[in-house]
Design a protein around this motif. Structure first.
Motif, PDB file in Angstrom:
ATOM      1  N   ASP A  69       0.868  -1.177   0.000  1.00 30.06           N
ATOM      2  CA  ASP A  69       0.000   0.000   0.000  1.00 30.06           C
ATOM      3  C   ASP A  69       0.908   1.231   0.000  1.00 30.06           C
ATOM      4  N   VAL A  70       0.817   2.032  -1.039  1.00 32.62           N
ATOM      5  CA  VAL A  70       1.721   3.177  -1.191  1.00 32.62           C
ATOM      6  C   VAL A  70       1.617   4.131  -0.008  1.00 32.62           C
ATOM      7  N   THR A  71       0.428   4.299   0.548  1.00 37.98           N
ATOM      8  CA  THR A  71       0.261   5.202   1.687  1.00 37.98           C
ATOM      9  C   THR A  71       1.050   4.699   2.885  1.00 37.98           C
ATOM     10  N   VAL A  72       0.974   3.389   3.132  1.00 35.39           N
ATOM     11  CA  VAL A  72       1.723   2.791   4.236  1.00 35.39           C
ATOM     12  C   VAL A  72       3.221   2.889   3.979  1.00 35.39           C
ATOM     13  N   ALA A  73       3.640   2.559   2.740  1.00 32.98           N
ATOM     14  CA  ALA A  73       5.059   2.573   2.400  1.00 32.98           C
ATOM     15  C   ALA A  73       5.645   3.976   2.528  1.00 32.98           C
ATOM     16  N   GLU A  74       4.883   4.977   2.083  1.00 31.78           N
ATOM     17  CA  GLU A  74       5.374   6.356   2.180  1.00 31.78           C
ATOM     18  C   GLU A  74       5.559   6.758   3.633  1.00 31.78           C
ATOM     19  N   ASP A  75       4.598   6.399   4.473  1.00 32.60           N
ATOM     20  CA  ASP A  75       4.703   6.718   5.898  1.00 32.60           C
ATOM     21  C   ASP A  75       5.886   5.982   6.530  1.00 32.60           C
TER      22      ASP A  75
END
Length: 220
Positions: free
Chosen positions: A18-24
């Motif tokens: 999940d890009v949102t998780v990875a970015e965080d």
């Protein structure tokens, strides 16, 4: 309905896909000097893996592409360590996967279009039973030869350029001069102008007619 417990690796990969998780995750763990050079809001997940089959039960990897502030590509390589104890060869593994990421970039481009090579920042996610106390730098793995390898990896490589006549020291070498001389003149279709010089080199080496190396040179 009975719920099947998800494996650690599957759980980690599912969330980190999940890009949102990875970015965080990367905002929380990347060093500041790296974050200052990349644009994490451009993060994308690469659908590839460089882990060999024999290592899949111990290591998994996730590769992310991200833009630098100058809009060039860079890569974040995240290795997930499944073992309960630290892997003493992990610094080597990280460099191995970083080179694979660069190699993949090269194969996706042609010639000079692959340059400049993309920066790669490797990371390890470790969830073992013991605190991570293994070496985290590559050079110390070479022991007493660490300075030797530092020079080998960071200094310009040794170049033997036989395209230049001055680089072939005919009198100062032995078979090395024959090898360099032959390779240099191999592109000349007419060999006759060089027969005299070649014969003198053989005399200097005292090469006899039955020498296997002489036959190989002549066949070449």
């Amino acid at each position: 309905m009975t719920l099947k417990r998800m494996a650690h690796d599957q759980f980690f990969r599912q969330l980190m896909s999940d890009v949102t998780v990875a970015e965080d995750f990367f905002r929380s763990h990347l060093p500041d000097h790296i974050q200052s050079q990349i644009l994490l809001d451009t993060l994308t997940i690469e659908s590839t893996s460089f882990v060999t089959p024999e290592l899949k039960d111990r290591i998994s990897d996730m590769i992310y592409r991200v833009k630098l502030i100058n809009q060039e590509d860079a890569y974040l390589v995240l290795l997930v360590e499944h073992q309960s104890r630290p892997n003493p060869l992990m610094p080597f593994r990280l460099h191995y996967y970083a080179m694979h990421a660069i190699d993949r970039h090269i194969r996706q481009h042609k010639d000079n279009q692959a340059l400049p090579l993309p920066p790669v920042w490797p990371m390890v996610f470790y969830n073992g039973h013991h605190a991570y106390d293994a070496e985290r730098c590559l050079l110390p793995l070479f022991g007493d030869y660490a300075p030797f390898m530092q020079n080998a990896m960071l200094e310009p490589f040794t170049l033997i350029d036989v395209s230049k006549e001055a680089d072939i020291n005919i009198r100062g070498q032995k078979w090395a001069s024959i090898l360099a001389w032959c390779m240099r003149h191999s592109r000349h279709r007419d060999f006759m102008p060089y027969v005299k010089e070649f014969g003198q080199m053989l005399r200097d080496l005292a090469v006899h007619a039955g020498d296997r190396r002489l036959r190989e040179v002549l066949y070449y």
